[in-house]
Design a protein around this motif. Structure first.
Motif, PDB file in Angstrom:
ATOM      1  N   ALA A 109      87.097  46.447 107.305  1.00 24.90           N
ATOM      2  CA  ALA A 109      88.356  45.919 106.770  1.00 24.90           C
ATOM      3  C   ALA A 109      88.313  44.391 106.700  1.00 24.90           C
ATOM      4  CB  ALA A 109      89.532  46.373 107.623  1.00 24.90           C
ATOM      5  N   ALA A 110      87.759  43.760 107.732  1.00 26.70           N
ATOM      6  CA  ALA A 110      87.652  42.299 107.734  1.00 26.70           C
ATOM      7  C   ALA A 110      86.708  41.835 106.626  1.00 26.70           C
ATOM      8  CB  ALA A 110      87.166  41.805 109.095  1.00 26.70           C
ATOM      9  N   SER A 111      85.608  42.554 106.410  1.00 22.68           N
ATOM     10  CA  SER A 111      84.671  42.203 105.334  1.00 22.68           C
ATOM     11  C   SER A 111      85.323  42.350 103.975  1.00 22.68           C
ATOM     12  CB  SER A 111      83.422  43.090 105.406  1.00 22.68           C
ATOM     13  OG  SER A 111      82.698  42.814 106.569  1.00 22.68           O
ATOM     14  N   ALA A 112      86.102  43.391 103.798  1.00 20.54           N
ATOM     15  CA  ALA A 112      86.795  43.591 102.522  1.00 20.54           C
ATOM     16  C   ALA A 112      87.785  42.454 102.280  1.00 20.54           C
ATOM     17  CB  ALA A 112      87.512  44.942 102.519  1.00 20.54           C
ATOM     18  N   GLN A 113      88.464  42.022 103.326  1.00 22.97           N
ATOM     19  CA  GLN A 113      89.402  40.900 103.208  1.00 22.97           C
ATOM     20  C   GLN A 113      88.661  39.620 102.835  1.00 22.97           C
ATOM     21  OE1 GLN A 113      92.663  40.798 103.175  1.00 22.97           O
ATOM     22  NE2 GLN A 113      92.742  38.581 102.989  1.00 22.97           N
ATOM     23  N   ARG A 114      87.517  39.360 103.483  1.00 22.15           N
ATOM     24  CA  ARG A 114      86.726  38.162 103.169  1.00 22.15           C
ATOM     25  C   ARG A 114      86.222  38.213 101.725  1.00 22.15           C
ATOM     26  NH1 ARG A 114      84.814  39.084 108.391  1.00 22.15           N
ATOM     27  NH2 ARG A 114      82.885  39.999 107.614  1.00 22.15           N
ATOM     28  N   LEU A 115      85.839  39.401 101.273  1.00 18.13           N
ATOM     29  CA  LEU A 115      85.380  39.546  99.889  1.00 18.13           C
ATOM     30  C   LEU A 115      86.506  39.242  98.906  1.00 18.13           C
ATOM     31  CD1 LEU A 115      83.174  40.281  97.869  1.00 18.13           C
ATOM     32  CD2 LEU A 115      83.856  42.679  98.121  1.00 18.13           C
ATOM     33  N   ARG A 116      87.707  39.738  99.189  1.00 15.31           N
ATOM     34  CA  ARG A 116      88.854  39.438  98.319  1.00 15.31           C
ATOM     35  C   ARG A 116      89.127  37.937  98.282  1.00 15.31           C
ATOM     36  NH1 ARG A 116      90.659  44.368 100.494  1.00 15.31           N
ATOM     37  NH2 ARG A 116      91.786  43.339 102.170  1.00 15.31           N
ATOM     38  N   GLN A 117      89.017  37.288  99.435  1.00 15.22           N
ATOM     39  CA  GLN A 117      89.230  35.835  99.490  1.00 15.22           C
ATOM     40  C   GLN A 117      88.159  35.101  98.684  1.00 15.22           C
ATOM     41  OE1 GLN A 117      89.161  35.320 103.730  1.00 15.22           O
ATOM     42  NE2 GLN A 117      91.391  35.450 103.932  1.00 15.22           N
ATOM     43  N   VAL A 119      86.391  36.290  96.106  1.00 17.27           N
ATOM     44  CA  VAL A 119      86.627  36.540  94.678  1.00 17.27           C
ATOM     45  C   VAL A 119      87.754  35.641  94.170  1.00 17.27           C
ATOM     46  CG1 VAL A 119      87.457  38.253  93.019  1.00 17.27           C
ATOM     47  CG2 VAL A 119      85.693  38.869  94.682  1.00 17.27           C
ATOM     48  N   ALA A 120      88.825  35.531  94.943  1.00 16.18           N
ATOM     49  CA  ALA A 120      89.947  34.667  94.548  1.00 16.18           C
ATOM     50  C   ALA A 120      89.503  33.210  94.490  1.00 16.18           C
ATOM     51  CB  ALA A 120      91.120  34.837  95.515  1.00 16.18           C
ATOM     52  N   ALA A 121      88.704  32.783  95.455  1.00 18.67           N
ATOM     53  CA  ALA A 121      88.236  31.396  95.483  1.00 18.67           C
ATOM     54  C   ALA A 121      87.311  31.105  94.303  1.00 18.67           C
ATOM     55  CB  ALA A 121      87.527  31.107  96.805  1.00 18.67           C
ATOM     56  N   PRO A 127      85.900  25.748  85.451  1.00 19.42           N
ATOM     57  CA  PRO A 127      85.204  26.700  84.577  1.00 19.42           C
ATOM     58  C   PRO A 127      83.674  26.596  84.592  1.00 19.42           C
ATOM     59  CG  PRO A 127      87.060  25.735  83.426  1.00 19.42           C
ATOM     60  CD  PRO A 127      86.948  25.029  84.742  1.00 19.42           C
ATOM     61  N   GLN A 128      83.120  25.400  84.444  1.00 23.58           N
ATOM     62  CA  GLN A 128      81.661  25.261  84.398  1.00 23.58           C
ATOM     63  C   GLN A 128      81.037  25.598  85.757  1.00 23.58           C
ATOM     64  OE1 GLN A 128      80.648  25.416  81.319  1.00 23.58           O
ATOM     65  NE2 GLN A 128      79.521  23.481  81.126  1.00 23.58           N
ATOM     66  N   ALA A 129      81.632  25.130  86.828  1.00 23.89           N
ATOM     67  CA  ALA A 129      81.103  25.400  88.172  1.00 23.89           C
ATOM     68  C   ALA A 129      81.206  26.899  88.472  1.00 23.89           C
ATOM     69  CB  ALA A 129      81.865  24.585  89.222  1.00 23.89           C
ATOM     70  N   GLY A 130      82.310  27.509  88.106  1.00 25.67           N
ATOM     71  CA  GLY A 130      82.493  28.943  88.330  1.00 25.67           C
ATOM     72  C   GLY A 130      81.479  29.769  87.560  1.00 25.67           C
ATOM     73  N   ARG A 131      81.246  29.388  86.297  1.00 22.36           N
ATOM     74  CA  ARG A 131      80.292  30.149  85.482  1.00 22.36           C
ATOM     75  C   ARG A 131      78.873  29.964  86.028  1.00 22.36           C
ATOM     76  NH1 ARG A 131      78.478  29.488  79.310  1.00 22.36           N
ATOM     77  NH2 ARG A 131      77.574  31.564  79.094  1.00 22.36           N
ATOM     78  N   LYS A 166      80.169  23.997  97.780  1.00 18.79           N
ATOM     79  CA  LYS A 166      80.969  23.114  98.646  1.00 18.79           C
ATOM     80  C   LYS A 166      82.437  23.497  98.589  1.00 18.79           C
ATOM     81  CE  LYS A 166      77.929  19.102  98.465  1.00 18.79           C
ATOM     82  NZ  LYS A 166      77.695  17.781  97.874  1.00 18.79           N
ATOM     83  N   ALA A 167      82.945  23.745  97.374  1.00 16.07           N
ATOM     84  CA  ALA A 167      84.356  24.111  97.216  1.00 16.07           C
ATOM     85  C   ALA A 167      84.650  25.450  97.882  1.00 16.07           C
ATOM     86  CB  ALA A 167      84.721  24.163  95.727  1.00 16.07           C
ATOM     87  N   LEU A 168      83.770  26.410  97.726  1.00 22.02           N
ATOM     88  CA  LEU A 168      83.976  27.730  98.323  1.00 22.02           C
ATOM     89  C   LEU A 168      83.909  27.652  99.845  1.00 22.02           C
ATOM     90  CD1 LEU A 168      81.927  29.963  95.867  1.00 22.02           C
ATOM     91  CD2 LEU A 168      84.423  29.828  96.073  1.00 22.02           C
ATOM     92  N   THR A 169      82.969  26.894 100.359  1.00 23.69           N
ATOM     93  CA  THR A 169      82.839  26.742 101.815  1.00 23.69           C
ATOM     94  C   THR A 169      84.101  26.111 102.383  1.00 23.69           C
ATOM     95  OG1 THR A 169      80.448  26.524 101.618  1.00 23.69           O
ATOM     96  CG2 THR A 169      81.436  25.742 103.656  1.00 23.69           C
ATOM     97  N   ALA A 170      84.604  25.069 101.724  1.00 26.11           N
ATOM     98  CA  ALA A 170      85.816  24.415 102.194  1.00 26.11           C
ATOM     99  C   ALA A 170      87.008  25.367 102.113  1.00 26.11           C
ATOM    100  CB  ALA A 170      86.082  23.140 101.371  1.00 26.11           C
ATOM    101  N   LYS A 171      87.118  26.088 101.028  1.00 24.29           N
ATOM    102  CA  LYS A 171      88.258  26.998 100.819  1.00 24.29           C
ATOM    103  C   LYS A 171      88.241  28.143 101.825  1.00 24.29           C
ATOM    104  CE  LYS A 171      91.396  28.870  97.924  1.00 24.29           C
ATOM    105  NZ  LYS A 171      92.660  28.281  97.627  1.00 24.29           N
ATOM    106  N   LEU A 172      87.069  28.713 102.095  1.00 28.58           N
ATOM    107  CA  LEU A 172      86.977  29.877 102.965  1.00 28.58           C
ATOM    108  C   LEU A 172      86.925  29.517 104.444  1.00 28.58           C
ATOM    109  CD1 LEU A 172      84.531  32.043 100.847  1.00 28.58           C
ATOM    110  CD2 LEU A 172      87.007  32.251 101.009  1.00 28.58           C
ATOM    111  N   ALA A 173      86.660  28.235 104.752  1.00 34.89           N
ATOM    112  CA  ALA A 173      86.613  27.814 106.157  1.00 34.89           C
ATOM    113  C   ALA A 173      88.002  27.684 106.749  1.00 34.89           C
ATOM    114  CB  ALA A 173      85.860  26.496 106.268  1.00 34.89           C
ATOM    115  N   ARG A 174      89.016  27.607 105.910  1.00 35.46           N
ATOM    116  CA  ARG A 174      90.394  27.454 106.405  1.00 35.46           C
ATOM    117  C   ARG A 174      90.889  28.687 107.070  1.00 35.46           C
ATOM    118  NH1 ARG A 174      93.438  25.451 101.186  1.00 35.46           N
ATOM    119  NH2 ARG A 174      91.546  25.286 100.070  1.00 35.46           N
TER     120      ARG A 174
END
Length: 174
Positions: A109-117, A119-121, A127-131, A166-174
């Motif tokens: 359940a925790a892994s599924a939650q992290r995956l959802r986070q 995907v949202a991040a 756009p260019q960084a995401g692609r 870097k953006a994903l690490t910062a976003k998910l570290a919160r």
């Protein structure tokens, strides 16, 4: 509802039910299984076509009871073989003890939650960084393949992927 007085085979069944149960228990090794088989036999007898003449109802009862027991034993053997095959695919064994390969439910359940986070991040990235991130990290393209797909230089793709990480690490570290 079938009445025993209307059906000589059911009448013989009712007379010999206790003997049938003992007969089945001796072969099945369980009184509970024998009772279940006797009940199943009754249902088969009550639902059968009674237009055919039965010469020896007692012999027919014992043969049907034995066939039911054999059918059940075959079904249990098939189920056991199926379960064993499944267990060999899904489980590992250490020291003769089954070890589950899947994580505990709370970890799943925790892994599924992290995956959802995650995907949202990823969806919130520029756009260019995401692609670039999706092509390189999720689709497995090399930096050069990603650069060709996006029409950019390899150096630009490396910068986009680095910025995304870097953006994903910062976003998910919160």
């Amino acid at each position: 509802m079938t009445n025993a007085s209307d059906d000589p085979v059911l009448a013989v069944y009712l007379e010999r039910r206790a003997n049938l149960v003992r007969f089945l228990a001796a072969r099945a090794g369980s009184l509970a299984a024998a009772e279940d088989l006797a009940q199943e036999l009754y249902l088969k007898l009550a639902g059968r076509d009674r237009s055919a003449e039965v010469g020896n109802p007692a012999a027919m009862l014992y043969r049907m009871a034995l066939n039911l027991m054999l059918d059940r034993a075959r079904g249990e053997a098939r189920a056991a073989a199926r379960d064993t095959a499944w267990r060999q695919v899904v489980r590992s064994e250490v020291g003769g003890v089954d070890i589950a390969d899947e994580p505990p439910a709370d970890e799943a359940a925790a892994s599924a939650q992290r995956l959802r986070q995650l995907v949202a991040a990823v969806e919130e990235l520029p756009p260019q960084a995401g692609r670039a991130f999706r092509l390189h990290k999720l689709m497995g393209l090399s930096h050069a393949e990603t650069a060709r797909t996006m029409g950019l230089s390899v150096k630009a793709v490396e910068k986009h992927v680095s910025a995304a990480l870097k953006a994903l690490t910062a976003k998910l570290a919160r």
